[in-house]
Design a protein around this motif. Structure first.
Motif, PDB file in Angstrom:
ATOM      1  N   LYS A   1       0.658   4.155   3.213  1.00 52.15           N
ATOM      2  CA  LYS A   1       2.096   4.088   2.936  1.00 52.15           C
ATOM      3  C   LYS A   1       2.393   4.629   1.533  1.00 52.15           C
ATOM      4  O   LYS A   1       3.366   5.376   1.336  1.00 52.15           O
ATOM      5  N   LEU A   2       1.564   4.259   0.562  1.00 46.48           N
ATOM      6  CA  LEU A   2       1.754   4.753  -0.802  1.00 46.48           C
ATOM      7  C   LEU A   2       1.596   6.271  -0.854  1.00 46.48           C
ATOM      8  O   LEU A   2       2.387   6.962  -1.521  1.00 46.48           O
ATOM      9  N   ALA A   3       0.608   6.808  -0.142  1.00 49.15           N
ATOM     10  CA  ALA A   3       0.397   8.254  -0.131  1.00 49.15           C
ATOM     11  C   ALA A   3       1.585   8.990   0.475  1.00 49.15           C
ATOM     12  O   ALA A   3       1.974  10.069   0.011  1.00 49.15           O
ATOM     13  N   ILE A   4       2.189   8.408   1.512  1.00 52.53           N
ATOM     14  CA  ILE A   4       3.363   9.035   2.139  1.00 52.53           C
ATOM     15  C   ILE A   4       4.518   9.107   1.154  1.00 52.53           C
ATOM     16  O   ILE A   4       5.209  10.134   1.036  1.00 52.53           O
ATOM     17  N   TRP A   5       4.730   8.036   0.401  1.00 54.43           N
ATOM     18  CA  TRP A   5       5.850   8.032  -0.552  1.00 54.43           C
ATOM     19  C   TRP A   5       5.566   8.926  -1.759  1.00 54.43           C
ATOM     20  O   TRP A   5       6.484   9.520  -2.319  1.00 54.43           O
ATOM     21  N   ILE A   6       4.303   9.026  -2.147  1.00 51.18           N
ATOM     22  CA  ILE A   6       3.960   9.963  -3.227  1.00 51.18           C
ATOM     23  C   ILE A   6       4.231  11.392  -2.778  1.00 51.18           C
ATOM     24  O   ILE A   6       4.718  12.224  -3.557  1.00 51.18           O
TER      25      ILE A   6
ATOM     26  N   LYS B   1       6.340  16.934   5.657  1.00 50.20           N
ATOM     27  CA  LYS B   1       6.228  16.404   7.017  1.00 50.20           C
ATOM     28  C   LYS B   1       4.809  16.558   7.546  1.00 50.20           C
ATOM     29  O   LYS B   1       4.254  15.623   8.138  1.00 50.20           O
ATOM     30  N   GLN B   2       4.211  17.714   7.313  1.00 56.10           N
ATOM     31  CA  GLN B   2       2.839  17.921   7.772  1.00 56.10           C
ATOM     32  C   GLN B   2       1.879  16.974   7.054  1.00 56.10           C
ATOM     33  O   GLN B   2       0.988  16.381   7.677  1.00 56.10           O
ATOM     34  N   ILE B   3       2.062  16.797   5.752  1.00 55.79           N
ATOM     35  CA  ILE B   3       1.207  15.872   4.998  1.00 55.79           C
ATOM     36  C   ILE B   3       1.377  14.449   5.520  1.00 55.79           C
ATOM     37  O   ILE B   3       0.409  13.689   5.660  1.00 55.79           O
ATOM     38  N   GLY B   4       2.618  14.062   5.829  1.00 55.62           N
ATOM     39  CA  GLY B   4       2.870  12.722   6.356  1.00 55.62           C
ATOM     40  C   GLY B   4       2.123  12.461   7.652  1.00 55.62           C
ATOM     41  O   GLY B   4       1.469  11.423   7.821  1.00 55.62           O
TER      42      GLY B   4
END
Length: 426
Positions: free
Chosen positions: A134-139, A156-159
């Protein structure tokens, strides 16, 4: 705030909104306090109190609908508050219901699956990986990509990659630890002495761990809904708002064509039954949230096919090899599964490379045939493209690739059963 007195349809909308959230909360309320739940359901007086409470909450919601009657404001709250809370409650219900459904369909193996699922979800590793993902998505939302207008696509791809990698990491580690420890710790012998055979043991372990990976992916998908909308706000220059009416002609550049296509189907399903103009505005917001959810869930399922294959391979290998060896082999399969098609393509396009290129090309073709083609599960080509991808064509592709992953997983588990049959557990 008292407009609901003169317009009963607003009061009806408030009561319906309260009732829907209450129904969504019933499964987890039963799990929290099953005895109190049964006593309340059996008592007419307590049920009257519940009905009165729902009416009070409905009046409060109706008052808020009348007080903040601006359609844009109601749609915003319906999307990011009401719709998000309803989605989260549904996820919690699924989180609690999945193992019971497996036991209902497959009683003996379902018991093993339930125990593996409960053990996996209780591990601190599950929640640590979930929190870090979750932290990585927000970063990734605030990270600059310098793509000249395609930052949203990159994010979006990274998410989706973060969701997939988090589930793979947890699933492979949990499979390797759980099955290896059961066998090496001789606890599997005790389990086999009961009416549970080796097939039920291995497949039950696989299903339990796979369900925990699925729930991790779905919870991360809920975060991804918020993050992708926030990413558009971070890039207002290259972001154009979606049309209010999804059936109208949108802007020249649509930021996310998939979610816009989903709105054409999902939004009317929520909006049409809603009473009053204020209720329809909230329902439209809820429909917009679940439109994003539907479109993004297709991408999550595409990546989850890769999770299913690797968890199946990890379960099969855990019957014979140690925890460390299992991790190394799964990591090797992951990289070769992605690299083999690229190696084949490069060597076929290379002319005059000599014996070395021919040998590399042969090995690439060998790995490409034996190992799963994990490039099928890459969400990148569906996101980073010039022409928009039709959502329903993509849904058919996801189902097709998911079928491929189910077949490969079944083969991996079959090999695992063959390896496990003659394993001495004593």
């Amino acid at each position: 705030m008292t407009s609901w007195i003169s317009d009963p349809s607003i009061l009806l909308a408030g009561i319906l909104l309260a009732l829907i959230q209450f129904i969504a909360a019933l499964p987890w309320l039963w799990v929290v306090d099953p005895k109190g739940f049964r006593e309340t359901a059996a008592s007419g007086t307590l049920m009257a109190y519940v009905g009165g409470g729902l009416l009070v909450v409905g009046v409060i919601i109706a008052s808020l609908l009348g007080y903040k009657s601006d359609s844009q404001n109601l749609m915003f709250n319906g999307r990011y508050i009401y719709g998000a809370v309803l989605h989260l409650q549904i996820l919690i219900d699924l989180f609690l219901a999945f193992p019971y459904l497996v036991m209902l369909v497959w009683p003996k193996g379902g018991v093993v699956a339930f125990a593996a699922y409960r053990e996996a979800c209780r591990q601190p590793m599950f929640w640590i990986i979930l929190a870090l993902a979750k932290l990585a998505i927000w970063i990734a939302v605030a990270f600059p990509y310098f793509t000249f207008g395609d930052d949203y696509k990159m994010m979006k791809q990274i998410g989706f990659d973060v969701v997939m990698l988090a589930a793979i990491l947890f699933g492979v580690i949990a499979s390797s630890m759980s099955i290896s420890e059961e066998i090496e710790g001789r606890t599997a012998v005790t389990l086999m002495s009961k009416p549970v055979n080796r097939r039920q043991f291995l497949i039950g372990k696989f299903l339990g761990i796979l369900l925990s990976c699925l729930m991790m992916s779905l919870f991360l998908g809920w975060t991804l809904n918020y993050a992708l909308r926030a990413a558009r706000e971070f890039d207002p220059i290259n972001n154009s708002a979606d049309p209010i009416d999804p059936f109208s002609k949108g802007p020249d550049k649509v930021v996310d064509p998939m979610t816009l296509e989903a709105q054409k189907v999902v939004v009317p399903l929520f909006e049409k039954p809603a009473p009053s103009a204020q209720g329809k505005a909230v329902a439209r917001g809820v429909g917009l949230w679940f439109s994003d959810t539907f479109a993004h869930t297709l991408g999550i399922l595409l990546g989850f096919g890769q999770v299913m294959i690797l968890v199946g391979i990890a379960c099969a290998l855990a019957t014979r090899v140690s925890f460390v060896a299992n991790l190394v082999l799964c990591l090797l399969i992951y990289f070769l599964g992605h690299l083999a098609p690229v190696i084949v393509q490069v060597t076929e396009s290379t002319t005059g490379g000599g014996v070395g290129v021919g040998l590399i090309g042969f090995l690439g073709k060998l790995f490409n045939v034996l190992l799963p083609s994990l490039e099928f599960f890459n969400m990148g080509p569906a996101i980073i493209r010039e022409a928009p991808l039709n959502l329903w064509s993509f849904a058919v592709y996801v189902l097709t690739v998911f079928g491929y992953s189910a077949i490969y997983t079944a083969i991996a588990l079959l090999v695992g059963l063959l390896l496990f049959e003659d394993r001495d557990l004593a």
